[in-house]
Structures are given as C-alpha cells and as structure tokens.
Design a protein around this motif. Structure first.
Motif, PDB file in Angstrom:
ATOM      1  N   PRO A 337      86.858  53.969  32.045  1.00  0.00           N
ATOM      2  CA  PRO A 337      87.180  52.841  32.922  1.00  0.00           C
ATOM      3  C   PRO A 337      85.940  52.026  33.278  1.00  0.00           C
ATOM      4  N   GLN A 338      86.167  50.805  33.678  1.00  0.00           N
ATOM      5  CA  GLN A 338      85.085  49.901  34.063  1.00  0.00           C
ATOM      6  C   GLN A 338      84.343  50.478  35.262  1.00  0.00           C
ATOM      7  N   PRO A 339      83.028  50.733  35.149  1.00  0.00           N
ATOM      8  CA  PRO A 339      82.320  51.440  36.224  1.00  0.00           C
ATOM      9  C   PRO A 339      81.883  50.511  37.352  1.00  0.00           C
ATOM     10  N   ASP A 340      81.733  51.095  38.531  1.00  0.00           N
ATOM     11  CA  ASP A 340      81.137  50.414  39.680  1.00  0.00           C
ATOM     12  C   ASP A 340      79.682  50.820  39.849  1.00  0.00           C
ATOM     13  N   LEU A 355      71.736  40.934  31.341  1.00  0.00           N
ATOM     14  CA  LEU A 355      72.965  41.417  31.975  1.00  0.00           C
ATOM     15  C   LEU A 355      72.868  41.309  33.488  1.00  0.00           C
ATOM     16  N   ARG A 356      71.997  40.464  33.965  1.00  0.00           N
ATOM     17  CA  ARG A 356      71.780  40.368  35.405  1.00  0.00           C
ATOM     18  C   ARG A 356      72.993  39.826  36.151  1.00  0.00           C
ATOM     19  N   ASP A 357      73.932  39.195  35.417  1.00  0.00           N
ATOM     20  CA  ASP A 357      75.139  38.736  36.095  1.00  0.00           C
ATOM     21  C   ASP A 357      76.066  39.883  36.428  1.00  0.00           C
ATOM     22  N   VAL A 358      75.901  41.043  35.759  1.00  0.00           N
ATOM     23  CA  VAL A 358      76.721  42.224  36.035  1.00  0.00           C
ATOM     24  C   VAL A 358      75.910  43.290  36.777  1.00  0.00           C
ATOM     25  N   ILE A 359      74.669  43.525  36.336  1.00  0.00           N
ATOM     26  CA  ILE A 359      73.822  44.518  36.995  1.00  0.00           C
ATOM     27  C   ILE A 359      73.327  43.948  38.313  1.00  0.00           C
ATOM     28  N   ASP A 360      73.761  44.544  39.405  1.00  0.00           N
ATOM     29  CA  ASP A 360      73.396  44.065  40.729  1.00  0.00           C
ATOM     30  C   ASP A 360      72.001  44.557  41.114  1.00  0.00           C
ATOM     31  N   ARG A 361      71.850  45.902  41.171  1.00  0.00           N
ATOM     32  CA  ARG A 361      70.560  46.457  41.569  1.00  0.00           C
ATOM     33  C   ARG A 361      70.286  47.724  40.779  1.00  0.00           C
ATOM     34  N   VAL A 362      68.991  48.014  40.557  1.00  0.00           N
ATOM     35  CA  VAL A 362      68.545  49.257  39.923  1.00  0.00           C
ATOM     36  C   VAL A 362      67.595  49.931  40.900  1.00  0.00           C
ATOM     37  N   GLU A 363      67.991  51.086  41.399  1.00  0.00           N
ATOM     38  CA  GLU A 363      67.207  51.792  42.421  1.00  0.00           C
ATOM     39  C   GLU A 363      66.771  53.155  41.885  1.00  0.00           C
ATOM     40  N   VAL A 518      69.782  54.641  39.877  1.00  0.00           N
ATOM     41  CA  VAL A 518      71.188  54.354  40.125  1.00  0.00           C
ATOM     42  C   VAL A 518      71.380  52.855  39.958  1.00  0.00           C
ATOM     43  N   VAL A 519      72.338  52.472  39.124  1.00  0.00           N
ATOM     44  CA  VAL A 519      72.602  51.067  38.837  1.00  0.00           C
ATOM     45  C   VAL A 519      73.933  50.693  39.475  1.00  0.00           C
ATOM     46  N   THR A 520      73.922  49.725  40.374  1.00  0.00           N
ATOM     47  CA  THR A 520      75.175  49.220  40.944  1.00  0.00           C
ATOM     48  C   THR A 520      75.580  47.968  40.176  1.00  0.00           C
ATOM     49  N   LEU A 521      76.871  47.838  39.907  1.00  0.00           N
ATOM     50  CA  LEU A 521      77.405  46.768  39.069  1.00  0.00           C
ATOM     51  C   LEU A 521      78.312  45.860  39.896  1.00  0.00           C
ATOM     52  N   ASP A 522      78.194  44.581  39.664  1.00  0.00           N
ATOM     53  CA  ASP A 522      78.998  43.590  40.370  1.00  0.00           C
ATOM     54  C   ASP A 522      79.805  42.815  39.336  1.00  0.00           C
ATOM     55  N   TRP A 523      81.116  43.065  39.334  1.00  0.00           N
ATOM     56  CA  TRP A 523      81.987  42.405  38.361  1.00  0.00           C
ATOM     57  C   TRP A 523      82.558  41.094  38.912  1.00  0.00           C
ATOM     58  N   GLN A 524      81.946  40.600  39.995  1.00  0.00           N
ATOM     59  CA  GLN A 524      82.283  39.292  40.552  1.00  0.00           C
ATOM     60  C   GLN A 524      83.783  39.148  40.809  1.00  0.00           C
ATOM     61  N   GLY A 525      84.327  40.161  41.498  1.00  0.00           N
ATOM     62  CA  GLY A 525      85.711  40.100  41.946  1.00  0.00           C
ATOM     63  C   GLY A 525      86.734  40.561  40.938  1.00  0.00           C
ATOM     64  N   ALA A 530      86.065  44.381  47.395  1.00  0.00           N
ATOM     65  CA  ALA A 530      84.898  44.338  48.276  1.00  0.00           C
ATOM     66  C   ALA A 530      84.630  45.711  48.876  1.00  0.00           C
ATOM     67  N   THR A 531      85.706  46.459  49.184  1.00  0.00           N
ATOM     68  CA  THR A 531      85.538  47.801  49.745  1.00  0.00           C
ATOM     69  C   THR A 531      84.869  48.737  48.743  1.00  0.00           C
ATOM     70  N   THR A 532      85.266  48.618  47.485  1.00  0.00           N
ATOM     71  CA  THR A 532      84.648  49.446  46.450  1.00  0.00           C
ATOM     72  C   THR A 532      83.157  49.137  46.336  1.00  0.00           C
ATOM     73  N   ARG A 533      82.801  47.855  46.329  1.00  0.00           N
ATOM     74  CA  ARG A 533      81.392  47.484  46.228  1.00  0.00           C
ATOM     75  C   ARG A 533      80.616  47.983  47.442  1.00  0.00           C
ATOM     76  N   ALA A 534      81.251  47.945  48.613  1.00  0.00           N
ATOM     77  CA  ALA A 534      80.576  48.406  49.823  1.00  0.00           C
ATOM     78  C   ALA A 534      80.273  49.900  49.748  1.00  0.00           C
ATOM     79  N   TYR A 535      81.248  50.691  49.266  1.00  0.00           N
ATOM     80  CA  TYR A 535      81.010  52.132  49.149  1.00  0.00           C
ATOM     81  C   TYR A 535      79.974  52.432  48.068  1.00  0.00           C
TER      82      TYR A 535
END
Length: 790
Positions: A337-340, A355-363, A518-525, A530-535
């Motif tokens: 499945p499409q990962p968060d 891929l910066r439009d999908v990769i939000d942050r790399v920590e 840890v890479v967080t991904l933002d699929w722009q809605g 929004a709750t998933t992205r917050a968690y």
C-alpha cells in the motif's frame, strides 16, 4: 426484508461469548431524508424504507445486544459508510464460562475482542459492480476483492499464516486502487473497543516467521464452518445476506470513528520498511502504539501498519505516484500500500532529489556501526576489538583464519558500505581487490555453504552450522543474533546461541555508521488524511524524544543523546563505549559508491546458471490465463529473467520428462540475445510423461561443475511434481559446489521436506509459486536467483 431482519436477529442473539461473528451483507443501499442507511431488496418501496427495508439501526441494535465479544461486518452496497455513524456500538464483554480450561489459546481468545466494520464506500459514495472472468456472473468490486484475498491467501500481507481484519482491509483497499481506475469510491475501516487482533482465516501461502510463536495447549474445538479459505482457528459463524443486485467498491479511509462511549477508531499509518530490519521496526512501532495508548486512557489511538518493501521499489513507487508505471509494473500491488512513512535500511537509500514534492522530511533518529562479528569459538585476538586496525588490516588478519563472509553486494547496503572500506574507498586496483578481498570471501562462502543474499541469510546459516567463520554485519544485527531474536524470515525459530557460538563485535577504526532515518511522505491530500499525516509527524517526533530513543536502544540501535546500555554491551557481544574515535565516518558518498560498484563489477566472479525445467505431462495444466499452460508461463518467465544476465555470465537449459533429461541449451555465455536463445530452445517442447527430478538435479550439478574457472554455480529447478523415477535422491557429493534453487508450482510446495532439502543443504532456497498467476511470481523468483550472481 422481514426474513432478512429475522435472520440477523437469530444470528446475533444465538451466538456464544467466544464466537467470532462474521456478517457479510451485499446488495443495494439507500439513505432516507435524514441520512439513515437502509439495505433494500426488489420489494422495497423507496418512500417507505423504514417499513419495507432493513435498517442499519436494526443491525446495530442486534450487534449491541449480542453475547459475542468479537464481530466483523462486511458491507457491500452504496452509501455503506453511513452504517458506522448510525448508532454507537457498546459491545458487551462477558467473562468466559465458569470452569473453562485456561489454556494459552483461551487466554488469547479472552484478550481478543471488539467490533470491526469494513464498508465498500463512504456515506456519500455509490458502489460499483463488475462481471466475473468469462462467466458473466455479476459481483461487486468490493466482494470480488474480499473473495480473491481470502481464496488466494494474498490478503495475508505479513505472511504469518493467518488473515486478520486489518490485513483484509489493506488488501481490499490496495486491489481496488488498481481495479477501480479512478472511480470515486473509498472503502472505510472502523473499529470499536478493540483488544488484540481479529483473525478470520488461515492462509495457504508460505509463512514468514518474524517472531517466536507461542506453544499452545491443544483443546477440543467445535467443527468450523467450511469456507474457501480454509478452516478457522476458533468457532466462527458466517451468514451472507445477498439483497437484490451485488454492488461494491474499494479505496481508503483510515480515520473514521464509531460514535458512542467507546474508543475512537485507531488511525492507521502505513509504514514501508526495509525487509532486513522488519522485526526491529515492528517492535519500534509497537512501542509508539503503546505510548500513545498510555496517553489516551488506554485507547489504541494509532495503528502503525509496518510492511516490507525494498528501497528500489519504494523509489520507483514514489516516482510514479504509487500507480502503474510506464513499463506495466503495478507498484501499488507489487510494493504494497501507499506509505505514509518510510524506514529505509540506510540514509543512502533515500533518493537525493527529484521527489521533494512527495518526500516531506528526512530525520536521522539513530545509527549502528558496521562491524565484524567473530564467533567466540574462533578465539580471535580480543585486543583487536577496540578500533585498533583499519577494515583492510582487520579483514586480512581474520580472513586467513577463521575466514570471513559478506552478504551479496547487490542485495545489501551493509555489504556495499563494508566493501567500500575494504577497497580503500575505491582506490585500490582491480587485481588487488580480486585477490585480497573477493577471493577470500568467495572461499569462505563456498566452504560453509552460506547462501548468497542478505545478512539474515548468513546469520541463519551461522546459527545452524555453528561455524567459526566471521560475518560482516551491523552491531544491531549482531546483538539481536546473540539475543536470539528472529532473523526476519530467513529461518524459523529463534534461540540465543551457545556461548561458543556467540558473535563478538570487532570495530575497525574506520568503520562507517549506518544511519537510521525516518522519511515522512506527503501525498498532497491524495489517499492520505490530515489526521494520518499528523500521527506520522508525531511518530517521528516521538523517536527523537526520550521514550522513543529508549525503544530504539532496546531494538539494538544507538540513538543520539542517550548513553548506550544493554543490549549494547558485553552480555550480547557489543562494546558499550563505541565510538572509540572522535570522528565516525559517514556512509559512503555518491562518488565513493559509484567507484566501489564499478570496481566490484570488474572483480566479482561471473555466474554460471543452468535451468532445469520440468516438461512432464502435468506441466500442460492450464493456468489462470486460459491461453497458456504452466510450461509456457514458466518458459516465458525464464526468458524475462535471462535479461538480467551480465556480460560474463553463462546460461544453459535442460528439460526433464518421462525417464530422461535433455540438454536443450548448452551452458554458454549469455550473448547479445539471451531471450531469443531461450525462446527458440523451449518453443518446440511438448510436455509429456513422468518427472525424473533427481536425475535432472544430478545431471545439472555435473554440467555446472564441468566448465572451466571458478564461477558462482547455480542450478534453478522448476517443477510441479515429485520425482517419479524411483531413483535415489542426489547425494551431497553429487551436488557439491552448486547452489540449488527449487521453484515449486502447482500441487507441490516447499513444505515438502524432499524439495526443500534439495535447496537448503546447498546454500540455496526453495520458493513456492503456488497455483495462481505464475508469471509475475516466477519472474520475481528467478530474479532473486539471478541477483545472487550480479
């Protein structure tokens, strides 16, 4: 509809507390002017739904009053998401019957409870239908996904042998994302008062054991209801109400809730993880879930669904938006499945740009050094453990006695990092790299019949062989090996090794540290609330705080700002006070990685591959593609896999049927047209006769040994039957020096000790292709075998 209402009442009222109730309703759904959901039939009057339809409130009422502690509801109709908002469900939790035996399974059953509702669409969406494959039977897309997932076992996403409701939902959502072709229809997943995991079916797929399984005391059980997906492990009642037509569909909604006084539905965060560290990643995820529950009055507020994905698959999926690629590969299906959130094996796995439009942050949240794990029985100089020698010098000292093995360069980022240091960051010449590094590694690998793959495979062999050979691993892998943790599916069972077999970490002075990011991904809605992205963001923040860092430490990693303690200590083979030098080298940069890869390609030994293809009569069986037989699909898979051969690799092909084997393609360099060679060799073959499997293995191994040089000799055996010749099984002497990969199709599987034994005793593997669509499975399995030589 009166009869349907009575059937629902009887179903829920007559259940016992230990029953797992599975209610599936497929049909038409309508909402009245108040938004209430009704299930309707042909005799339902649209403007009199309360009288002539079956209300969702009626079903909710019966669920609320049922004695059963565990309920699963599957709703396949338009507007089905409205069900979860109709009425709060307060499922009673009665104690077990007095006098019941307190076995471990009883305790598990008592702990597992709650209600899960999976619907075909949201409260404002229609559901779609489809026809069967050639039989013109109408069925809902949602129903088709559910049935396919259970019948094939593919819904068992973590390959633990059982399908739970979370996996079923994930499978359905993923499949419908592929099938629905852009139609607006999103299934929903809702849970109430959940404790434990609701498992609804056994899977016929091969198990991947990623944690020790409890020993259960057998007990008498009532006979289960027969189903297409195998018997269940507890008493399950399954009614199926088919109302009118069959309508359905699937997609994603992960954060809906059930009203009432219970806990909110856990928000699901999908976490793609490197397969080599899957068990550790799941331990970390469980730590976060427990921490969140402790701050939400015991409610399990988040569900981190951790699944294995290779770095290359993640990168390809991100570049294509997790949809079908230009080459026809369906990354939504193949990569999960499409990962968060993404947990790669190393920071260098993350693509540097584009891929910066999908990769939000790399920590970065932790690190672990690459070490040389030397068995205590080898009695190596203990003074060399504390960063005394460089990688080349330590390797030279240990490779003479007892020898060193390394994972496959193509399969492991750890192997590539260690190789860069052994090659002095790519600065030594080809001859030196070949004679001082690669040849000693190959000698130790062959002498111990170690598999060619990742570190889990090497450690699995180390555990079984109790060898004195040293292994290049990370400190985390060494500690978890000594602790007896599972080896991420490479072999079953887990137990701490004996004291003489424990690995001691030797730390080279120039060893790099593998960075855990840890890479967080933002699929722009898109398919991400929004709750998933917050968690997902909260999970990363937690990993950088004290509670998360403590969990990382327990998993064998070194988080920043936290003093190392057990398990990173002598009890598990590590030295607590690493790093011993002031500067810890980073992971190799892009230029060093490129130079190392070029040098390794020039120095690695070529592969000599021979495919033994079953041409017996059973290979004429037609596959799910009615135009092709098993033999034709297998031959096509060999053609596809042949494209992965290197310029110095060799390929041959023999078939076996009746009482004989036949060389149809002599072992020779792959050449410019390996696909054409395979096609011309297999096209005239007509499968017939018996299965002289053992003779094929003997002849294949002999042919592989006969050629000049010292290549990596690999025999790939594809068969759908056991040996029918009556000859004895090949001896160890007859297969010596050859790694055998067995691919079992049709009615045979690797559960057969004879087939599995042909492979595992030689450092190879046995793969199950099953009875499903063979080509993608076989292509993937051949690819895995091919990569051992690349």
């Amino acid at each position: 509809m009166r009869a349907a209402g009575l059937a629902v009442k009887r179903f829920f009222s007559k259940a016992k507390p230990d029953d797992l109730l599975l209610l599936a309703i497929t049909g038409h759904g309508k909402r009245d002017d108040r938004g209430k959901l009704f299930f309707v039939n042909r005799d339902t009057v649209p403007d009199s739904l309360w009288v002539t339809g079956l209300s969702a409130e009626h079903v909710s009422h019966e669920m609320r009053n049922s004695p059963a502690r565990k309920t699963v509801v599957l709703l396949d109709c338009c507007f089905s998401g409205a069900f979860v908002h109709d009425e709060g469900l307060a499922i009673p939790l009665p104690p077990a019957a007095p006098g019941q035996a307190a076995t471990e399974e009883d305790e598990e059953d008592r702990r597992t409870r709650g209600t899960v509702i999976i619907t075909a669409s949201t409260s404002i969406e229609q559901a779609f239908e489809t026809n069967g494959d050639g039989d013109k039977i109408r069925s809902g897309l949602f129903t088709r996904c559910v049935v396919d997932g259970l019948e094939t076992g593919e819904a068992d996403l973590n390959r633990d042998g059982e399908v739970d409701v979370n996996e079923l939902y994930q499978y359905v959502a993923t499949q419908m994302g592929r099938i629905a072709k852009g139609r607006r229809q999103n299934p929903t997943y809702s849970a109430h008062r959940m404790q434990g995991v609701l498992r609804i079916a056994h899977s016929a797929l091969p198990q991947v054991v990623d944690r020790p399984q409890p020993v259960r005391t057998p007990r008498p059980r009532p006979a289960p209801v027969p189903t297409n997906h195998g018997p269940l492990s507890r008493r399950v009642l399954v009614p199926l109400l088919v109302l009118g037509g069959l309508l359905s569909g699937c997609a994603t909604q992960a954060d809906s809730t059930i009203g009432g006084g219970g806990c909110p539905t856990p928000v699901q965060v999908r976490v793609a993880a490197a397969p080599g560290g899957l068990t550790a990643y799941r331990e970390i995820a469980a730590g976060f879930e427990d921490w969140v529950a402790g701050r939400q009055h015991g409610c399990r507020g988040v569900d981190l669904y951790v699944y294995p994905v290779e770095a290359g698959e993640v990168t390809a999926g991100l570049r294509r938006g997790w949809t079908t690629g230009e080459d026809g590969a369906d990354y939504l299906r193949d990569a999960g499945p499409q990962p968060d959130v993404w947990l790669p094996a190393a920071a260098t796995d993350v693509p540097p740009g584009g891929l910066r439009d999908v990769i939000d942050r790399v920590e970065q949240v932790a690190q672990t050094p690459v070490v040389l794990g030397v068995p205590a029985r080898a009695r190596a100089d203990d003074g060399l453990r504390r960063a005394v020698l460089s990688w080349p010098d330590l390797f030279a000292a240990v490779s003479r006695d007892p020898g060193v093995v390394r994972a496959d360069f193509a399969s492991s980022v750890i192997a590539r990092m260690a190789t860069a240091k052994l090659y002095a960051d790519g600065t030594i010449d080809q001859a030196v790299a070949r004679t001082t590094v690669e040849q000693p590694l190959e000698k130790a690998l062959d002498a111990g019949t170690y598999p060619v793959g990742d570190e889990a495979g090497l450690l699995c062999r180390q555990r079984a062989a109790r060898s004195s050979t040293a292994v290049i691993v990370t400190e985390q892998q060494l500690v978890r090996f000594n602790r007896g943790d599972p080896l991420d599916g490479a072999c079953t069972g887990a137990a701490p090794p004996a004291s003489a077999d424990r690995l001691l970490a030797f730390y080279p002075a120039d060893t790099p540290a593998l960075e855990q990011v840890v890479v967080t991904l933002d699929w722009q809605g898109r398919a991400q609330s929004a709750t998933t992205r917050a968690y997902a963001t909260w999970f990363v923040r937690w990993l950088r705080q004290i509670p998360g860092r403590q969990v990382l430490l327990r998993a064998g990693l070194r988080p920043p700002g936290l003093d190392a303690d057990e398990p990173l200590g002598p009890a598990y083979g590590a030295l607590t006070v690493w790093p011993f030098a002031r500067v810890v080298p980073d992971e190799p940069d892009e230029l060093t990685r490129s130079d190392t890869a070029t040098l390794h390609a020039a120095t690695r030994r070529p592969g000599r591959f021979l495919v033994a293809l079953d041409a017996s009569g059973s290979m004429r069986t037609v596959t799910p593609d009615p135009d092709r037989t098993r033999f034709e699909v297998a031959a096509a898979a060999v053609e596809q896999a042949a494209t992965r051969l290197g310029r110095r690799d060799e390929l041959g092909l023999l078939t076996f049927s009746g009482r004989a084997t036949r060389e149809v393609l002599p072992i020779a360099p792959a050449g410019a047209d390996p696909v054409g060679r395979v096609h011309r060799a297999t096209a005239p073959i007509q499968p017939a006769g018996g299965t002289p499997l053992y003779e094929a293995v003997r002849r294949g191994a002999s042919a592989l040994r006969a050629g000049p040089g010292d290549p990596l000799r690999t025999l790939v055996v594809l068969t759908d039957g056991q040996d029918t010749s009556g000859q004895p099984r090949p001896s160890a002497a007859q297969t010596a020096g050859v790694r055998i990969f067995v691919i079992a199709v049709g009615d045979v599987s690797c559960a057969d000790a004879t087939l599995a034994g042909l492979a595992t005793g030689t450092g190879g593997r046995c793969f199950d292709a099953g009875k499903g669509s063979l080509e993608p499975v076989l292509t993937g399995l051949f690819r895995a075998a091919w990569e051992t030589g690349n």
